[in-house]
Design a protein around this motif. Structure first.
Motif, PDB file in Angstrom:
ATOM      1  N   MET A   8       0.838  -1.148   0.105  1.00  0.00           N
ATOM      2  CA  MET A   8      -0.031  -0.034   0.003  1.00  0.00           C
ATOM      3  C   MET A   8       0.917   1.189   0.046  1.00  0.00           C
ATOM      4  N   LEU A   9       0.611   2.224  -0.786  1.00  0.00           N
ATOM      5  CA  LEU A   9       1.059   3.367  -0.976  1.00  0.00           C
ATOM      6  C   LEU A   9       0.376   4.471   0.033  1.00  0.00           C
ATOM      7  N   PRO A  10       0.868   5.104   0.873  1.00  0.00           N
ATOM      8  CA  PRO A  10       0.066   5.913   1.911  1.00  0.00           C
ATOM      9  C   PRO A  10      -0.183   7.175   1.222  1.00  0.00           C
ATOM     10  N   GLY A  11      -1.317   8.067   1.519  1.00  0.00           N
ATOM     11  CA  GLY A  11      -1.631   9.238   0.887  1.00  0.00           C
ATOM     12  C   GLY A  11      -0.838  10.246   1.357  1.00  0.00           C
ATOM     13  N   GLY A  12      -0.968  11.493   0.400  1.00  0.00           N
ATOM     14  CA  GLY A  12      -0.034  12.487   0.858  1.00  0.00           C
ATOM     15  C   GLY A  12       1.323  12.608   0.351  1.00  0.00           C
ATOM     16  N   ARG A  13       1.677  11.626  -0.443  1.00  0.00           N
ATOM     17  CA  ARG A  13       3.380  11.454  -0.782  1.00  0.00           C
ATOM     18  C   ARG A  13       3.408  11.261  -2.301  1.00  0.00           C
ATOM     19  N   THR A  14       4.529  11.672  -2.672  1.00  0.00           N
ATOM     20  CA  THR A  14       4.736  11.001  -4.268  1.00  0.00           C
ATOM     21  C   THR A  14       5.983  10.218  -4.222  1.00  0.00           C
ATOM     22  N   PHE A  15       5.932   9.039  -4.821  1.00  0.00           N
ATOM     23  CA  PHE A  15       6.767   7.824  -4.797  1.00  0.00           C
ATOM     24  C   PHE A  15       7.296   7.904  -6.295  1.00  0.00           C
ATOM     25  N   LEU A  16       8.618   8.105  -6.223  1.00  0.00           N
ATOM     26  CA  LEU A  16       9.355   7.877  -7.568  1.00  0.00           C
ATOM     27  C   LEU A  16       9.847   6.643  -7.897  1.00  0.00           C
ATOM     28  N   ALA A  17       9.371   5.982  -8.970  1.00  0.00           N
ATOM     29  CA  ALA A  17       9.976   4.512  -9.158  1.00  0.00           C
ATOM     30  C   ALA A  17      10.414   4.198 -10.522  1.00  0.00           C
ATOM     31  N   GLY A  18      11.193   3.080 -10.837  1.00  0.00           N
ATOM     32  CA  GLY A  18      11.277   2.460 -12.164  1.00  0.00           C
ATOM     33  C   GLY A  18      10.425   1.232 -11.889  1.00  0.00           C
ATOM     34  N   ILE A  60      -1.742 -10.135  -5.305  1.00  0.00           N
ATOM     35  CA  ILE A  60      -1.360  -8.829  -4.671  1.00  0.00           C
ATOM     36  C   ILE A  60      -2.427  -7.871  -4.973  1.00  0.00           C
ATOM     37  N   ASP A  61      -2.819  -6.950  -4.015  1.00  0.00           N
ATOM     38  CA  ASP A  61      -3.512  -5.931  -4.412  1.00  0.00           C
ATOM     39  C   ASP A  61      -2.537  -4.531  -4.239  1.00  0.00           C
ATOM     40  N   PHE A  62      -2.197  -4.044  -5.292  1.00  0.00           N
ATOM     41  CA  PHE A  62      -1.484  -2.896  -5.271  1.00  0.00           C
ATOM     42  C   PHE A  62      -2.347  -1.449  -5.083  1.00  0.00           C
ATOM     43  N   HIS A  63      -2.262  -1.080  -3.587  1.00  0.00           N
ATOM     44  CA  HIS A  63      -3.268  -0.302  -3.570  1.00  0.00           C
ATOM     45  C   HIS A  63      -2.568   1.354  -3.232  1.00  0.00           C
ATOM     46  N   LEU A  64      -3.205   2.254  -3.909  1.00  0.00           N
ATOM     47  CA  LEU A  64      -2.711   3.495  -3.856  1.00  0.00           C
ATOM     48  C   LEU A  64      -3.882   4.315  -2.902  1.00  0.00           C
ATOM     49  N   ALA A  65      -3.572   4.711  -1.725  1.00  0.00           N
ATOM     50  CA  ALA A  65      -4.575   5.515  -0.909  1.00  0.00           C
ATOM     51  C   ALA A  65      -4.923   7.059  -1.540  1.00  0.00           C
ATOM     52  N   ARG A  66      -5.892   7.765  -1.300  1.00  0.00           N
ATOM     53  CA  ARG A  66      -6.137   8.938  -1.853  1.00  0.00           C
ATOM     54  C   ARG A  66      -4.993   9.943  -1.413  1.00  0.00           C
ATOM     55  N   GLY A  67      -4.589  10.336  -2.528  1.00  0.00           N
ATOM     56  CA  GLY A  67      -3.346  11.303  -2.317  1.00  0.00           C
ATOM     57  C   GLY A  67      -2.030  10.673  -2.573  1.00  0.00           C
ATOM     58  N   SER A 114      -5.860  -0.889  -6.902  1.00  0.00           N
ATOM     59  CA  SER A 114      -6.801  -0.360  -6.325  1.00  0.00           C
ATOM     60  C   SER A 114      -6.542   1.162  -5.600  1.00  0.00           C
ATOM     61  N   GLY A 115      -7.766   1.847  -5.118  1.00  0.00           N
ATOM     62  CA  GLY A 115      -7.535   2.921  -4.492  1.00  0.00           C
ATOM     63  C   GLY A 115      -7.691   4.172  -5.334  1.00  0.00           C
ATOM     64  N   ASP A 116      -7.642   5.322  -4.747  1.00  0.00           N
ATOM     65  CA  ASP A 116      -7.982   6.795  -5.284  1.00  0.00           C
ATOM     66  C   ASP A 116      -6.490   7.357  -5.725  1.00  0.00           C
ATOM     67  N   GLY A 117      -5.543   6.879  -5.592  1.00  0.00           N
ATOM     68  CA  GLY A 117      -4.272   7.492  -5.948  1.00  0.00           C
ATOM     69  C   GLY A 117      -4.121   7.718  -7.335  1.00  0.00           C
ATOM     70  N   VAL A 118      -3.046   8.021  -7.476  1.00  0.00           N
ATOM     71  CA  VAL A 118      -2.834   8.359  -9.074  1.00  0.00           C
ATOM     72  C   VAL A 118      -1.498   7.620  -9.539  1.00  0.00           C
ATOM     73  N   LEU A 119      -1.704   6.992 -10.678  1.00  0.00           N
ATOM     74  CA  LEU A 119      -0.252   6.457 -11.556  1.00  0.00           C
ATOM     75  C   LEU A 119      -0.111   7.515 -12.466  1.00  0.00           C
ATOM     76  N   ASP A 120       1.188   7.874 -12.077  1.00  0.00           N
ATOM     77  CA  ASP A 120       1.633   9.002 -13.242  1.00  0.00           C
ATOM     78  C   ASP A 120       2.891   8.229 -14.024  1.00  0.00           C
ATOM     79  N   GLY A 121       2.872   7.727 -15.125  1.00  0.00           N
ATOM     80  CA  GLY A 121       3.807   7.146 -15.763  1.00  0.00           C
ATOM     81  C   GLY A 121       5.032   8.096 -16.342  1.00  0.00           C
ATOM     82  N   ASN A 122       4.885   9.173 -16.167  1.00  0.00           N
ATOM     83  CA  ASN A 122       5.639  10.358 -16.649  1.00  0.00           C
ATOM     84  C   ASN A 122       6.273  10.370 -17.858  1.00  0.00           C
ATOM     85  N   ASP A 123       5.526   9.768 -18.635  1.00  0.00           N
ATOM     86  CA  ASP A 123       5.826   9.406 -20.038  1.00  0.00           C
ATOM     87  C   ASP A 123       6.496  10.534 -20.906  1.00  0.00           C
ATOM     88  N   ARG A 124       6.066  11.510 -20.763  1.00  0.00           N
ATOM     89  CA  ARG A 124       6.610  12.776 -21.711  1.00  0.00           C
ATOM     90  C   ARG A 124       8.100  13.027 -21.124  1.00  0.00           C
TER      91      ARG A 124
END
Length: 113
Positions: free
Chosen positions: A1-11, A19-26, A56-66
């Protein structure tokens, strides 16, 4: 689970079965701008031969494609993302950044999986 209120940078992140990959709101999972950080997976989230995987969750997946494409263009095309004949074949498929035409015959289908 990724907690809300933070941005996580990853490859590349490989998801295993059951597994349920959950992104909390925020929460924001943001892809690295370095194309090398995606390795053989070639994607921010990757699951092969995995069953019972959910996102699942209300978080954001940002592929940073550009940013990824710009970094690649900076390294291989003098920064010109619209320069013809520079697209690495391993990154070509049904999605084309920066308005690149999918009918461009110099490209071979098959976006990494």
């Amino acid at each position: 689970m990724l907690p809300g209120g933070r941005t996580f940078l990853a490859g590349a992140i490989t998801l295993r079965g059951g597994i349920d990959f959950h992104l909390a709101r925020g929460a924001v999972l943001k892809g690295s701008a370095r194309w090398q950080d995606y390795g053989q997976a070639g994607a921010l989230l990757f699951a092969k031969d995995a069953t019972g995987v959910s996102i699942s969750g209300d978080g954001v997946l940002d592929g940073n494609d550009r940013a990824v494409w710009q970094k690649l263009a900076d390294e291989q095309a003098g920064g010109d993302v619209k320069k013809s004949d520079w697209w690495p074949q391993s990154f070509c498929g049904v999605w084309w950044p920066f308005g690149q035409s999918a009918t461009n015959k110099t490209l071979i289908a098959g976006r990494p999986g």
